[in-house]
Design a protein around this motif. Structure first.
Motif, PDB file in Angstrom:
ATOM      1  N   ARG A 118      -3.490-135.382 -28.391  1.00 49.10           N
ATOM      2  CA  ARG A 118      -2.567-135.732 -29.475  1.00 49.10           C
ATOM      3  C   ARG A 118      -1.606-136.834 -29.022  1.00 49.10           C
ATOM      4  N   TRP A 119      -1.070-136.702 -27.789  1.00 46.94           N
ATOM      5  CA  TRP A 119      -0.162-137.725 -27.265  1.00 46.94           C
ATOM      6  C   TRP A 119      -0.874-139.060 -27.142  1.00 46.94           C
ATOM      7  N   PHE A 120      -2.102-139.070 -26.622  1.00 43.95           N
ATOM      8  CA  PHE A 120      -2.829-140.309 -26.414  1.00 43.95           C
ATOM      9  C   PHE A 120      -3.145-140.989 -27.735  1.00 43.95           C
ATOM     10  N   ARG A 121      -3.542-140.240 -28.740  1.00 42.49           N
ATOM     11  CA  ARG A 121      -3.833-140.841 -30.053  1.00 42.49           C
ATOM     12  C   ARG A 121      -2.578-141.464 -30.652  1.00 42.49           C
ATOM     13  N   THR A 122      -1.441-140.800 -30.511  1.00 41.71           N
ATOM     14  CA  THR A 122      -0.183-141.352 -31.016  1.00 41.71           C
ATOM     15  C   THR A 122       0.185-142.616 -30.256  1.00 41.71           C
ATOM     16  N   TRP A 123       0.054-142.582 -28.933  1.00 40.32           N
ATOM     17  CA  TRP A 123       0.375-143.749 -28.113  1.00 40.32           C
ATOM     18  C   TRP A 123      -0.523-144.917 -28.463  1.00 40.32           C
ATOM     19  N   GLU A 124      -1.809-144.659 -28.656  1.00 39.08           N
ATOM     20  CA  GLU A 124      -2.748-145.718 -28.975  1.00 39.08           C
ATOM     21  C   GLU A 124      -2.457-146.322 -30.350  1.00 39.08           C
ATOM     22  N   ALA A 125      -2.116-145.503 -31.322  1.00 40.96           N
ATOM     23  CA  ALA A 125      -1.776-146.010 -32.650  1.00 40.96           C
ATOM     24  C   ALA A 125      -0.500-146.857 -32.588  1.00 40.96           C
ATOM     25  N   ASP A 126       0.488-146.408 -31.824  1.00 40.63           N
ATOM     26  CA  ASP A 126       1.723-147.186 -31.673  1.00 40.63           C
ATOM     27  C   ASP A 126       1.456-148.520 -30.983  1.00 40.63           C
ATOM     28  N   ARG A 127       0.595-148.493 -29.960  1.00 39.80           N
ATOM     29  CA  ARG A 127       0.249-149.717 -29.238  1.00 39.80           C
ATOM     30  C   ARG A 127      -0.470-150.701 -30.163  1.00 39.80           C
ATOM     31  N   LYS A 128      -1.377-150.195 -30.990  1.00 41.32           N
ATOM     32  CA  LYS A 128      -2.088-151.055 -31.927  1.00 41.32           C
ATOM     33  C   LYS A 128      -1.124-151.647 -32.951  1.00 41.32           C
ATOM     34  N   ALA A 129      -0.183-150.848 -33.425  1.00 43.71           N
ATOM     35  CA  ALA A 129       0.799-151.342 -34.385  1.00 43.71           C
ATOM     36  C   ALA A 129       1.658-152.441 -33.756  1.00 43.71           C
ATOM     37  N   ARG A 130       2.080-152.240 -32.502  1.00 43.79           N
ATOM     38  CA  ARG A 130       2.859-153.281 -31.820  1.00 43.79           C
ATOM     39  C   ARG A 130       2.044-154.552 -31.641  1.00 43.79           C
ATOM     40  N   ARG A 131       0.782-154.400 -31.258  1.00 47.78           N
ATOM     41  CA  ARG A 131      -0.082-155.567 -31.041  1.00 47.78           C
ATOM     42  C   ARG A 131      -0.320-156.304 -32.354  1.00 47.78           C
ATOM     43  N   ASP A 132      -0.536-155.570 -33.439  1.00 43.85           N
ATOM     44  CA  ASP A 132      -0.720-156.212 -34.740  1.00 43.85           C
ATOM     45  C   ASP A 132       0.541-156.961 -35.164  1.00 43.85           C
ATOM     46  N   ALA A 133       1.708-156.384 -34.869  1.00 45.05           N
ATOM     47  CA  ALA A 133       2.960-157.057 -35.198  1.00 45.05           C
ATOM     48  C   ALA A 133       3.128-158.321 -34.359  1.00 45.05           C
ATOM     49  N   GLU A 134       2.745-158.268 -33.089  1.00 50.74           N
ATOM     50  CA  GLU A 134       2.821-159.464 -32.235  1.00 50.74           C
ATOM     51  C   GLU A 134       1.895-160.557 -32.752  1.00 50.74           C
ATOM     52  N   ARG A 135       0.680-160.184 -33.134  1.00 49.15           N
ATOM     53  CA  ARG A 135      -0.263-161.175 -33.663  1.00 49.15           C
ATOM     54  C   ARG A 135       0.244-161.779 -34.964  1.00 49.15           C
ATOM     55  N   ALA A 136       0.850-160.955 -35.813  1.00 46.24           N
ATOM     56  CA  ALA A 136       1.387-161.469 -37.069  1.00 46.24           C
ATOM     57  C   ALA A 136       2.523-162.446 -36.785  1.00 46.24           C
TER      58      ALA A 136
END
Length: 75
Positions: free
Chosen positions: A38-56
């Motif tokens: 559960r922790w890893f899935r949350t961390w991975e989703a947060d990391r993807k959201a940060r990366r998408d925001a950086e790309r935007a």
């Protein structure tokens, strides 16, 4: 000791106790694995959201990248 109408001796009682202890151990290990997943899935989703925001932000905030823009882990 009597269990379900059967008299249990010392070895049978010890076997039941050890079986229950192993069950408790497995439940604890399963809960730890579930919590880690559960922790890893949350961390991975947060990391993807940060990366998408950086790309935007790199694209000037104009939405998704152009069709010819490089994509994937190599970009």
């Amino acid at each position: 000791m009597t269990l379900f109408g059967r008299t249990l001796d010392g070895t049978e009682i010890a076997s039941l106790v050890s079986l229950l202890l192993v069950l408790v151990l497995w439940i604890g290990a399963w809960r730890g694995e579930r919590d880690w997943t559960r922790w890893f899935r949350t961390w991975e989703a947060d990391r993807k959201a940060r990366r998408d925001a950086e790309r935007a932000a790199e694209n000037g905030g104009d939405g998704p990248a152009a069709p010819g823009a490089p994509r994937g882990p190599w970009s």
